[in-house]
Design a protein around this motif. Structure first.
Motif, PDB file in Angstrom:
ATOM      1  N   ALA A   6      11.832  52.428  35.086  1.00  0.00           N
ATOM      2  CA  ALA A   6      11.420  51.930  33.768  1.00  0.00           C
ATOM      3  C   ALA A   6       9.940  51.593  33.834  1.00  0.00           C
ATOM      4  O   ALA A   6       9.519  50.801  34.669  1.00  0.00           O
ATOM      5  CB  ALA A   6      12.234  50.710  33.378  1.00  0.00           C
ATOM      6  N   TYR A   7       9.171  52.248  32.992  1.00  0.00           N
ATOM      7  CA  TYR A   7       7.750  51.964  32.934  1.00  0.00           C
ATOM      8  C   TYR A   7       7.515  50.950  31.829  1.00  0.00           C
ATOM      9  O   TYR A   7       7.944  51.139  30.694  1.00  0.00           O
ATOM     10  CB  TYR A   7       6.958  53.244  32.643  1.00  0.00           C
ATOM     11  CG  TYR A   7       7.044  54.232  33.779  1.00  0.00           C
ATOM     12  CD1 TYR A   7       6.257  54.086  34.896  1.00  0.00           C
ATOM     13  CD2 TYR A   7       7.925  55.302  33.733  1.00  0.00           C
ATOM     14  CE1 TYR A   7       6.333  54.976  35.950  1.00  0.00           C
ATOM     15  CE2 TYR A   7       8.015  56.203  34.760  1.00  0.00           C
ATOM     16  CZ  TYR A   7       7.211  56.031  35.870  1.00  0.00           C
ATOM     17  OH  TYR A   7       7.294  56.915  36.906  1.00  0.00           O
ATOM     18  N   HIS A   8       6.857  49.902  32.177  1.00  0.00           N
ATOM     19  CA  HIS A   8       6.609  48.838  31.208  1.00  0.00           C
ATOM     20  C   HIS A   8       5.203  48.977  30.669  1.00  0.00           C
ATOM     21  O   HIS A   8       4.237  48.889  31.413  1.00  0.00           O
ATOM     22  CB  HIS A   8       6.793  47.472  31.863  1.00  0.00           C
ATOM     23  CG  HIS A   8       8.173  47.274  32.400  1.00  0.00           C
ATOM     24  ND1 HIS A   8       9.259  47.030  31.591  1.00  0.00           N
ATOM     25  CD2 HIS A   8       8.662  47.314  33.661  1.00  0.00           C
ATOM     26  CE1 HIS A   8      10.345  46.905  32.326  1.00  0.00           C
ATOM     27  NE2 HIS A   8      10.015  47.085  33.598  1.00  0.00           N
ATOM     28  N   GLN A   9       5.120  49.214  29.388  1.00  0.00           N
ATOM     29  CA  GLN A   9       3.820  49.315  28.744  1.00  0.00           C
ATOM     30  C   GLN A   9       3.573  48.045  27.958  1.00  0.00           C
ATOM     31  O   GLN A   9       4.502  47.415  27.456  1.00  0.00           O
ATOM     32  CB  GLN A   9       3.776  50.514  27.804  1.00  0.00           C
ATOM     33  CG  GLN A   9       3.931  51.822  28.516  1.00  0.00           C
ATOM     34  CD  GLN A   9       3.919  52.974  27.534  1.00  0.00           C
ATOM     35  OE1 GLN A   9       3.947  52.779  26.336  1.00  0.00           O
ATOM     36  NE2 GLN A   9       3.874  54.177  28.059  1.00  0.00           N
ATOM     37  N   LYS A  10       2.305  47.699  27.837  1.00  0.00           N
ATOM     38  CA  LYS A  10       1.960  46.539  27.029  1.00  0.00           C
ATOM     39  C   LYS A  10       2.158  46.902  25.567  1.00  0.00           C
ATOM     40  O   LYS A  10       1.629  47.881  25.082  1.00  0.00           O
ATOM     41  CB  LYS A  10       0.510  46.128  27.267  1.00  0.00           C
ATOM     42  CG  LYS A  10       0.260  45.585  28.637  1.00  0.00           C
ATOM     43  CD  LYS A  10      -1.160  45.123  28.755  1.00  0.00           C
ATOM     44  CE  LYS A  10      -1.428  44.558  30.126  1.00  0.00           C
ATOM     45  NZ  LYS A  10      -2.798  44.107  30.269  1.00  0.00           N
ATOM     46  N   ARG A  11       2.912  46.142  24.896  1.00  0.00           N
ATOM     47  CA  ARG A  11       3.170  46.417  23.485  1.00  0.00           C
ATOM     48  C   ARG A  11       2.228  45.642  22.576  1.00  0.00           C
ATOM     49  O   ARG A  11       1.942  46.076  21.479  1.00  0.00           O
ATOM     50  CB  ARG A  11       4.609  46.103  23.140  1.00  0.00           C
ATOM     51  CG  ARG A  11       5.580  47.019  23.854  1.00  0.00           C
ATOM     52  CD  ARG A  11       6.995  46.679  23.484  1.00  0.00           C
ATOM     53  NE  ARG A  11       7.900  47.434  24.345  1.00  0.00           N
ATOM     54  CZ  ARG A  11       8.558  48.504  23.957  1.00  0.00           C
ATOM     55  NH1 ARG A  11       8.435  48.940  22.740  1.00  0.00           N
ATOM     56  NH2 ARG A  11       9.361  49.128  24.785  1.00  0.00           N
ATOM     57  N   GLU A  12       1.760  44.520  23.019  1.00  0.00           N
ATOM     58  CA  GLU A  12       0.885  43.696  22.183  1.00  0.00           C
ATOM     59  C   GLU A  12      -0.548  43.804  22.670  1.00  0.00           C
ATOM     60  O   GLU A  12      -0.819  43.733  23.860  1.00  0.00           O
ATOM     61  CB  GLU A  12       1.345  42.246  22.214  1.00  0.00           C
ATOM     62  CG  GLU A  12       2.719  42.045  21.608  1.00  0.00           C
ATOM     63  CD  GLU A  12       3.099  40.588  21.566  1.00  0.00           C
ATOM     64  OE1 GLU A  12       2.193  39.735  21.612  1.00  0.00           O
ATOM     65  OE2 GLU A  12       4.293  40.313  21.486  1.00  0.00           O
ATOM     66  N   LEU A  13      -1.450  43.983  21.734  1.00  0.00           N
ATOM     67  CA  LEU A  13      -2.872  44.032  22.045  1.00  0.00           C
ATOM     68  C   LEU A  13      -3.513  42.701  21.689  1.00  0.00           C
ATOM     69  O   LEU A  13      -3.066  42.021  20.761  1.00  0.00           O
ATOM     70  CB  LEU A  13      -3.562  45.135  21.242  1.00  0.00           C
ATOM     71  CG  LEU A  13      -3.168  46.567  21.574  1.00  0.00           C
ATOM     72  CD1 LEU A  13      -3.829  47.510  20.596  1.00  0.00           C
ATOM     73  CD2 LEU A  13      -3.566  46.902  22.986  1.00  0.00           C
TER      74      LEU A  13
END
Length: 94
Positions: A6-13
């Protein structure tokens, strides 16, 4: 090894990054995109905006060549310059 990664990407900028992205989008609204093709194989290497100048190192994913490109040499030429000689040619009258 049977697990799925599972690759976790930042969802909030952050607000600053969001502001910079919106400013960049507004600045480029009036510009046009042009394509830079590989001189060896003709593959699309890069898409750049019309205000970019200078040199850039590009890498072609198809032929695996890396080379410097002067963006002034690869700008889009107007077609009417190419066909100007054909239009000016006088026909011989019999």
């Amino acid at each position: 090894m049977s697990e799925v990664r599972a690759y976790h990407q930042k969802r909030e900028l952050s607000d600053e990054k969001r502001r910079k992205l919106s400013d960049s989008k507004q600045e480029t609204a009036a510009l046009t995109l042009r394509d830079i093709y590989c001189p060896y194989c003709g593959y699309l290497v890069e898409r750049v905006f019309s205000d970019i100048t200078g040199h850039k190192m590009v890498f072609c994913k198809k032929c695996k060549e890396e080379y410097p490109v002067n963006l002034g040499y690869f700008r889009r030429m107007k077609r009417w310059h190419v066909y100007a000689a054909c239009r000016r040619r006088d026909r011989q009258h019999r």
